[in-house]
Design an enzyme around this catalytic site. Structure first.
Site, short mmCIF file in Angstrom:
data_model
loop_
_atom_site.label_atom_id
_atom_site.label_comp_id
_atom_site.label_asym_id
_atom_site.label_seq_id
_atom_site.Cartn_x
_atom_site.Cartn_y
_atom_site.Cartn_z
N ARG A 23 0.86 -1.19 0.00
CA ARG A 23 0.00 0.00 0.00
C ARG A 23 0.89 1.24 0.00
NH1 ARG A 23 -3.52 -1.38 4.24
NH2 ARG A 23 -4.77 -2.40 2.65
N ASN A 87 -0.24 -1.37 13.08
CA ASN A 87 0.30 -2.39 12.18
C ASN A 87 1.53 -3.02 12.81
OD1 ASN A 87 -1.29 -1.75 9.64
ND2 ASN A 87 -0.35 0.23 10.05
N ASP A 103 5.00 -4.81 6.33
CA ASP A 103 3.77 -5.09 7.07
C ASP A 103 3.71 -6.59 7.36
OD1 ASP A 103 0.94 -6.03 7.24
OD2 ASP A 103 0.50 -3.90 7.07
N ASP A 107 -2.77 -6.79 12.97
CA ASP A 107 -3.14 -5.41 13.27
C ASP A 107 -3.89 -5.40 14.59
OD1 ASP A 107 -2.29 -4.36 10.67
OD2 ASP A 107 -4.01 -5.45 9.87
N ASP A 120 -6.65 -9.95 11.82
CA ASP A 120 -5.90 -10.58 10.73
C ASP A 120 -4.95 -11.69 11.18
OD1 ASP A 120 -7.22 -8.86 8.97
OD2 ASP A 120 -5.67 -7.34 9.16
#
Length: 178
Positions: A23, A87, A103, A107, A120
């Site tokens: 991202r 994160n 990442d 999270d 997640d």
């Protein structure tokens, strides 16, 4: 270590363990720098996903990046309070006017009352196997998650009362001076 300058606008790039982009946030203004953290802020900034989709953030956010901890924190200022999105990630590096980090999927969403939810976990286990997270990286992530939860529960760092509001005030005043 190389750092951006206060007042500078930078991009933020999130990668996955396999070095592929995850991202990109296109504009974040740097508000403060120390040997431990870089603090930035943005509002309605363009975000691009790995698959090319784009969207804009909905609210102002204060971004908190650590040089030593394996997580970063986004403080999102909404009408009903400050929400936090944390994160689990590598410590950031600064390269070519860009804050970059890996990442690691896990999270933590933190609500205005500082209750929280870990998100997640399935993605973390899937990517851990697919991308071959080493046992060392997995242990670091586990330890850093414990540190992050302790910070939330003891209201330290970006979870301290008034933290996000203070840095948003600094951000707004910086924009007015431009």
């Amino acid at each position: 270590m190389n750092y951006p300058e206060i007042g500078q606008t930078v991009e933020i790039h999130s990668y996955k363990h396999n070095s592929k982009i995850h991202r990109i946030w296109h504009e974040t203004t740097i508000l403060d720098i120390s040997d431990e953290v870089v603090i930035g802020a943005n509002n309605k900034t363009l975000v691009m996903e790995a698959d090319g989709r784009t969207w804009y953030t909905r609210e102002p956010a204060v971004c908190y990046f650590y040089t030593q901890y394996w997580f970063n924190v986004l403080c999102m200022l909404r009408k009903d309070g400050v929400y936090f999105y944390c994160n689990l990630s590598s410590p950031f590096v600064y390269d070519q006017q860009t804050i970059k980090y890996i990442d690691y999927d896990l999270d933590v969403k933190v609500f205005p009352d500082l209750s929280y939810r870990i998100l997640d976990e399935d993605e973390y286990h899937k990517h851990s196997n697919e991308m071959g997270y080493s046992l060392e990286v997995q242990e670091i992530i586990k330890q850093q998650l414990d540190i992050l939860i302790n910070m939330i529960e003891t209201r330290r760092g970006p979870f301290a009362p008034g933290f996000a509001e203070h840095w948003y005030y600094v951000y707004k005043n910086r924009l007015l001076k431009r």
